[in-house]
Design a protein around this motif. Structure first.
Motif, mmCIF file in Angstrom:
data_model
loop_
_atom_site.group_PDB
_atom_site.id
_atom_site.type_symbol
_atom_site.label_atom_id
_atom_site.label_comp_id
_atom_site.label_asym_id
_atom_site.label_seq_id
_atom_site.Cartn_x
_atom_site.Cartn_y
_atom_site.Cartn_z
ATOM 1 N N UNK A 29 11.914 49.328 -30.948
ATOM 2 C CA UNK A 29 12.363 50.524 -31.660
ATOM 3 C C UNK A 29 13.785 50.884 -31.222
ATOM 4 N N UNK A 30 14.626 51.179 -32.226
ATOM 5 C CA UNK A 30 16.024 51.455 -31.945
ATOM 6 C C UNK A 30 16.321 52.934 -31.711
ATOM 7 N N UNK A 31 15.397 53.790 -32.123
ATOM 8 C CA UNK A 31 15.629 55.235 -32.026
ATOM 9 C C UNK A 31 14.669 55.856 -31.028
ATOM 10 N N UNK A 32 15.191 56.815 -30.264
ATOM 11 C CA UNK A 32 14.344 57.573 -29.350
ATOM 12 C C UNK A 32 14.720 59.045 -29.445
ATOM 13 N N UNK A 33 13.699 59.867 -29.583
ATOM 14 C CA UNK A 33 13.887 61.312 -29.763
ATOM 15 C C UNK A 33 13.167 62.064 -28.649
ATOM 16 N N UNK A 34 13.759 63.163 -28.206
ATOM 17 C CA UNK A 34 13.093 64.110 -27.311
ATOM 18 C C UNK A 34 12.933 65.440 -28.051
ATOM 19 N N UNK A 49 18.643 59.264 -29.436
ATOM 20 C CA UNK A 49 19.440 58.089 -29.124
ATOM 21 C C UNK A 49 19.249 57.036 -30.219
ATOM 22 N N UNK A 50 20.281 56.258 -30.428
ATOM 23 C CA UNK A 50 20.201 55.076 -31.257
ATOM 24 C C UNK A 50 20.791 53.930 -30.458
ATOM 25 N N UNK A 51 19.991 52.887 -30.259
ATOM 26 C CA UNK A 51 20.437 51.755 -29.443
ATOM 27 C C UNK A 51 20.968 52.202 -28.089
ATOM 28 N N UNK A 52 20.235 53.118 -27.472
ATOM 29 C CA UNK A 52 20.498 53.620 -26.114
ATOM 30 C C UNK A 52 21.680 54.587 -26.041
ATOM 31 N N UNK A 53 22.329 54.855 -27.157
ATOM 32 C CA UNK A 53 23.497 55.737 -27.159
ATOM 33 C C UNK A 53 23.097 57.119 -27.670
ATOM 34 N N UNK A 54 23.424 58.186 -26.943
ATOM 35 C CA UNK A 54 23.093 59.528 -27.455
ATOM 36 C C UNK A 54 23.903 59.842 -28.708
ATOM 37 N N UNK A 55 23.212 60.223 -29.771
ATOM 38 C CA UNK A 55 23.873 60.467 -31.040
ATOM 39 C C UNK A 55 24.095 61.969 -31.272
ATOM 40 N N UNK A 56 23.095 62.757 -30.949
ATOM 41 C CA UNK A 56 23.186 64.187 -31.202
ATOM 42 C C UNK A 56 22.437 64.926 -30.098
ATOM 43 N N UNK A 57 23.147 65.687 -29.295
ATOM 44 C CA UNK A 57 22.515 66.462 -28.219
ATOM 45 C C UNK A 57 22.692 67.954 -28.457
ATOM 46 N N UNK A 58 22.935 68.320 -29.689
ATOM 47 C CA UNK A 58 23.202 69.728 -29.998
ATOM 48 C C UNK A 58 21.991 70.626 -29.749
ATOM 49 N N UNK A 72 16.815 49.851 -23.224
ATOM 50 C CA UNK A 72 16.022 50.038 -24.446
ATOM 51 C C UNK A 72 14.569 50.400 -24.184
ATOM 52 N N UNK A 73 14.116 50.283 -22.947
ATOM 53 C CA UNK A 73 12.699 50.505 -22.680
ATOM 54 C C UNK A 73 12.424 51.725 -21.807
ATOM 55 N N UNK B 101 20.451 58.848 -42.156
ATOM 56 C CA UNK B 101 19.524 59.972 -42.312
ATOM 57 C C UNK B 101 18.638 60.046 -41.090
ATOM 58 N N UNK B 102 19.198 59.988 -39.895
ATOM 59 C CA UNK B 102 18.343 59.773 -38.751
ATOM 60 C C UNK B 102 17.978 61.024 -37.961
#
Lengths: 114, 116
Positions: A29-34, A49-58, A72-73, B101-102
């Motif tokens: 899985x490429x996406x991880x959400x908290x 995160x997408x591919x281990x990179x934080x995308x949105x921490x707002x 990734x794990x 759209x993620x």
């Protein structure tokens, strides 16, 4: 497939202590959400995160909260110092490809800060 | 910014009666819509989703939802509920951004209680 694994299931700590929540997503899985769930505020997205990179921490409430995904794990959500208002159930979820693939949730960590 | 509204926080219904759980969203761009279900002490599970195509989508256990763009709604229905349907139901939206759209945002949830 073991699903998303979160640890610990329950955490009770005193105000001011550091708390670390852990998550192992589904392999591949490429996406991880908290997310954080409370009666008052419902299910809030904290960071993803997408591919281990934080995308949105707002959604991270304060600087006391931090999240990492070193590979990734594995991902961690850390609260330092913890406060009683941080008491909630924290969920980790992973997805192969949002939105066409569903979010797979772990069973959550119930955090109680006294 | 997107948001999801679920007008009913609690819905009690007798077994074998029909039920509708309401969901409205606010978004200025295209969205994808979902319903998730949460059983006690568990994480959420996908119930059904609308991505494109037919506005009526169905789940394997008899639930259906209809996407209504003009009313910005995605209400969940079941013609005859069972005791095992007792759970928390969450409507969710994924809004288009520049590249994807993620970002998935959930509504406050509706607690469905099926009465024997």
């Amino acid at each position: 497939d073991a699903g998303v694994i979160q640890s610990p299931r329950h955490e009770v700590t005193e105000m001011g202590q550091e708390v670390t929540l852990r998550c192992k997503p589904i392999s591949g899985h490429d996406y991880l959400f908290w997310y954080r769930q409370t009666m008052m505020r419902g299910l809030e997205l904290l960071i993803y995160f997408n591919n281990n990179v934080p995308i949105d921490d707002s959604g991270m409430p304060e600087d006391r909260f931090s999240a990492k995904m070193p590979n990734a794990s594995f991902s961690t959500l850390k609260i330092q110092p913890s406060e009683p208002r941080d008491s909630a159930v924290y969920f980790c979820a992973s997805s192969l490809r949002v939105p066409v693939s569903p979010l797979h949730f772990g069973n959550g960590t119930r955090l109680t800060v006294t | 910014a997107q948001s999801v509204t679920q007008l009913d926080s609690q819905v009690p219904v007798f077994e074998e009666a029909p039920v509708e759980l309401r969901c409205n969203y606010s978004s200025s761009v295209s969205v994808y819509l979902f319903w998730y279900v949460q059983y006690p002490n568990q994480g959420l599970q996908l119930l059904l989703k609308y991505l494109s195509g037919s506005t009526l989508v169905e789940s394997i256990n008899g639930f259906e939802a209809e996407f209504n763009k003009s009313q910005t709604s995605f209400h969940l229905r079941k013609p005859s509920v069972h005791i095992s349907d007792t759970a928390e139901y969450f409507c969710a939206v994924s809004e288009g951004s520049k590249t994807s759209y993620d970002k998935v945002i959930f509504g406050p949830g509706t607690s469905l209680s099926v009465i024997p």
